[in-house]
Every structure is written in C-alpha cells, then in structure tokens.
Design a protein around this motif. Structure first.
Motif, short mmCIF file in Angstrom:
data_model
loop_
_atom_site.label_atom_id
_atom_site.label_comp_id
_atom_site.label_asym_id
_atom_site.label_seq_id
_atom_site.Cartn_x
_atom_site.Cartn_y
_atom_site.Cartn_z
N ARG A 147 2.84 13.86 7.44
CA ARG A 147 3.88 14.34 8.58
C ARG A 147 4.88 14.03 7.50
O ARG A 147 5.80 14.51 7.95
CB ARG A 147 3.41 12.23 9.46
CG ARG A 147 2.65 12.35 9.74
CD ARG A 147 2.50 11.16 10.83
NE ARG A 147 2.66 9.77 10.63
CZ ARG A 147 2.44 8.98 10.26
NH1 ARG A 147 2.61 8.42 11.15
NH2 ARG A 147 2.02 8.03 9.43
N GLN A 198 -6.10 3.05 -5.51
CA GLN A 198 -7.13 3.55 -4.13
C GLN A 198 -7.36 5.32 -4.74
O GLN A 198 -6.62 5.91 -4.92
CB GLN A 198 -6.77 3.64 -2.99
CG GLN A 198 -7.34 3.96 -1.63
CD GLN A 198 -6.19 3.54 -0.43
OE1 GLN A 198 -5.29 3.85 -0.27
NE2 GLN A 198 -7.63 3.30 0.69
N GLY A 212 -1.54 6.07 0.62
CA GLY A 212 -1.33 7.48 1.72
C GLY A 212 -0.93 8.56 1.11
O GLY A 212 -0.34 8.49 0.85
N GLY A 241 -7.79 4.46 4.14
CA GLY A 241 -7.01 3.47 5.37
C GLY A 241 -6.31 2.17 4.85
O GLY A 241 -6.55 2.03 3.36
N LEU A 242 -5.88 1.56 5.27
CA LEU A 242 -4.98 0.09 5.01
C LEU A 242 -5.55 -0.83 4.87
O LEU A 242 -5.85 -1.37 3.50
CB LEU A 242 -4.23 -0.11 6.09
CG LEU A 242 -2.78 -1.03 5.65
CD1 LEU A 242 -2.28 0.11 5.23
CD2 LEU A 242 -2.92 -1.48 7.18
N ALA A 257 -7.12 0.39 1.11
CA ALA A 257 -5.93 0.33 0.47
C ALA A 257 -5.70 -1.10 -0.20
O ALA A 257 -5.60 -1.84 -1.44
CB ALA A 257 -4.79 0.93 1.14
N PRO A 298 1.19 -0.75 -0.42
CA PRO A 298 0.25 0.21 0.27
C PRO A 298 0.77 1.16 -0.09
O PRO A 298 1.71 1.21 0.43
CB PRO A 298 -0.37 0.12 1.45
CG PRO A 298 -0.24 -1.05 1.90
CD PRO A 298 0.58 -1.79 1.06
N ALA A 299 1.33 2.24 -1.25
CA ALA A 299 1.49 3.68 -0.67
C ALA A 299 0.40 4.42 -1.70
O ALA A 299 1.07 5.03 -2.28
CB ALA A 299 2.81 3.25 -2.27
N LYS A 325 6.17 9.83 -0.45
CA LYS A 325 6.56 9.93 0.78
C LYS A 325 7.84 8.33 0.85
O LYS A 325 8.68 8.15 1.05
CB LYS A 325 7.12 10.49 2.54
CG LYS A 325 5.47 8.83 3.00
CD LYS A 325 4.64 8.44 3.92
CE LYS A 325 3.98 7.09 4.01
NZ LYS A 325 3.65 7.31 5.45
N LEU A 374 4.55 -2.33 4.82
CA LEU A 374 4.40 -1.49 4.48
C LEU A 374 5.58 -0.38 3.96
O LEU A 374 6.22 -1.12 5.12
CB LEU A 374 3.40 -0.87 5.86
CG LEU A 374 2.44 -1.47 6.47
CD1 LEU A 374 1.39 -0.93 7.33
CD2 LEU A 374 0.96 -1.47 4.80
N PRO A 375 5.77 0.21 3.06
CA PRO A 375 7.38 0.75 3.18
C PRO A 375 7.98 1.51 4.37
O PRO A 375 8.99 1.91 4.42
CB PRO A 375 7.04 1.54 2.09
CG PRO A 375 5.42 1.46 1.32
CD PRO A 375 5.08 0.78 2.84
N ASP A 376 6.98 2.12 4.98
CA ASP A 376 7.14 3.07 5.96
C ASP A 376 7.66 1.83 7.25
O ASP A 376 8.63 2.67 8.55
CB ASP A 376 5.12 3.28 6.78
CG ASP A 376 4.95 4.86 6.13
OD1 ASP A 376 5.68 5.50 5.89
OD2 ASP A 376 4.19 5.11 6.89
#
Ligand code: UTP
Length: 290
Positions: free
Chosen positions: A16, A103, A12, A108-109, A112, A9-10, A26, A129-131
């Motif tokens: 932040r 999406q 978002g 939300g996740l 996604a 999922p990318a 990001k 999740l890439p974060d």
C-alpha cells in the motif's frame, strides 16, 4: 511469569506504500519525526519488555541499521536539536536486547510471529504491529490483564459496520467495559455473521505456550498462517482477555491514514499547526504527472 519479550513483525511487502516500498521498509516512515519502528520498540520497553524480536524480510535490514547508529555521523558536530535524535535512538537501543529473525516469504501475520519461536520458546510475549499507533498505549493494560488473570490479551476497538469485514472480530463472554473475557475470534466476518463490533487491533499478549499452538495451526490455501485461527482456539480453550481501547488510534498502514496521522500530530504542535493550516489553504494545484 510476566511479559519480557516482544515480537515486532516487519516482514510484510508494504504494497500500500508502493512505489516507496520498492526500496524502503514502510516501518521506517516517520510519524512526528520518529519512524514507526522506533515508536513500537519504545512502547514495548515502556511496558517492561527486555528483548525485542524483529521479524524481517530480505532487503529490510535498514530496520536494524536504524538502531545501530550511523558511523558516518561519528565525530561530526551536529546542531544540538539534531544530535538529540541520534542520542534518543542510542538510549533506546541501550535499554533493550534486539534480535532479528527472518520470514522468508510473506505468509501472513501468524507465520511472521512463528519465526520468533526459537527466541520466545514457551514464554508469554507481546506482539506489536508498527502500523497501528495508539495514544496512550493499551499494552500496559494487556500485560496487567495477563499477569492478574493468567490469560493472553488483545487490544480491541469498536468499529463501524462498514469496517467489520476488514478485521478479526471477537465474541464476548463477559463484559465489564473496558475489560472483556473473550470466547471466540473470527477473521474478517461478514457484517451479518460478526459476533460483535469489537475488532482486534495491533497489540497482543500471547500467553505461555502459544507458539506451539501457532505451529500446529493449519495453513490456508496459499500457505499463509493467520494468527486469528490460533487466537480463536486459545479463546475457546482458556479464554482471552480483551481491553477496549478508547483513546486516539492512528492508522499508519494506509497512505491516507498515514498522511492524516502526521497532520493530526503536527496540528497539535502550535507553530506547526499554523504552518499546516496555511499550507492546506494554499495547495500547489494538482501534481504534474510523471
Ligand atoms: P500488513 O498486512 O498491514 O502489512 O501487516 P503489509 O502486508 O506489509 O501491507 P500491504 O497490505 O502489503 O500494504 C501488519 C504488520 O505485519 C507485518 C508487516 O510488515 C506489518 O508490520 N507482516 C505482515 C509480516 O511481518 N509478515 C507478513 O507475512 C505479513
């Protein structure tokens, strides 16, 4: 059937990381030279994934372009230390089928992940999740857990009391650390109501048929679909495997975490470590206001 597909999922908003995320996904911000999206695709492929489904939002197509190479560089003589990087991306690209889905709203996740349903179908799939960056990756343990126990799996990390209400937290039915069998999951509980201090981190294996469960999930007041609700239902009905991660976790989802992650990685490279400690000892003073 083992895990051959992964959803990343990318889509978002990346609030932040404003203002950079007004124009830049990001997930393209680099950790130790390679963008977060590179690390997760590489990690998925290393765990046996053959098809990666990138969930994008309008305006985040640069994430796909990253894997297509840059025609303007074709025929240019690059320093071999730099050419190495484009070769590395091309090599990764050649090892995986990349599919993009959209999406349209950041709902939300769970929402996604659901956008990948037409590609995943009823098959089991990994979600990365890439974060969240892990050293080493917990994904091989989750895939093994899935293959041996026939269960979906979650990467877990012990969190401090102050962190509990920021995460999805699991309830443990059977513990043989680092292996757990889970029977419930609750999104952002209060410290008093939290069933444990084990938080769900950004690596999942969703079992066969999970997309149907997600699709049947009831959206929240703002139309968002939380993955934790469906994980809870899955844990209650079939159980979920939990793998407690105890390695190094780097949080790329916040500005402070991102800076710290790069500093830690740079600090483990001898020549960069010396440069970095020198830099930290010589701050330029406060940045002038714009
Ligand atoms: P985050 O909640 O950390 O990302 O989601 P975000 O929403 O972009 O961040 P902030 O809070 O605004 O700064 C973790 C991952 O899930 C994706 C994000 O792109 C990120 O990679 N995501 C999140 C989606 O794809 N869709 C969503 O609706 C929410």
């Amino acid at each position: 059937m083992s895990v051959r597909k992964a959803v990343i999922p990318a889509a978002g908003l990346g609030t932040r990381f404003l203002p950079a995320t007004l124009a830049l996904p990001k997930e393209l911000l680099p950790l130790d030279r390679k963008p977060a999206i590179h690390w997760v695709v590489e990690e998925a492929v290393a765990s046996g994934v053959e098809t990666v489904i990138l969930v994008l939002a309008r305006g985040k197509e640069a994430l796909l372009h990253y894997f297509m190479g840059n025609p303007s560089l074709k025929g240019r003589k690059l320093d071999s230390r730099l050419a190495r990087w484009t070769e590395e991306v091309a090599q990764l690209r050649s090892r995986v089928e990349l599919v993009a889905v959209y999406q349209e709203e950041a709902l939300g996740l769970g929402h996604a992940v659901l956008q990948a349903r037409s590609v995943v179908g009823d098959d089991p799939c990994a979600v990365l999740l890439p974060d969240d960056h892990f050293l080493p990756s917990p994904l091989p343990a989750l895939v093994r857990g899935h293959d041996e126990r026939g269960m979906g799996g979650l990467a877990l990390r012990k969190v401090s009391p102050a962190e509990v209400s920021r995460y999805g937290i699991v309830s443990v039915k059977k513990a043989d650390a680092p292996h757990f069998i889970l029977d419930a999951a609750v999104e952002k509980p209060s410290l008093e109501s939290a069933p444990s201090d084990l938080a769900i981190m950004g690596r999942y294996v969703l079992p066969r048929g999970f997309m149907r469960r997600l699709a049947d999930g009831r959206p929240g007041a703002l139309g968002e679909i939380q993955i934790t609700d469906s994980l809870h239902a899955e844990a209650m009905e079939h159980g979920l495997y939990g793998y407690q991660f105890t390695g190094t976790f780097l949080d790329l989802g916040t500005w402070e975490g991102y800076l710290e992650a790069n500093a830690r990685v740079a600090g483990s490279t001898p020549d960069l470590a010396a440069r970095l400690s020198n830099a930290l000892a010589n701050p330029p003073g406060p940045m002038p206001a714009a």
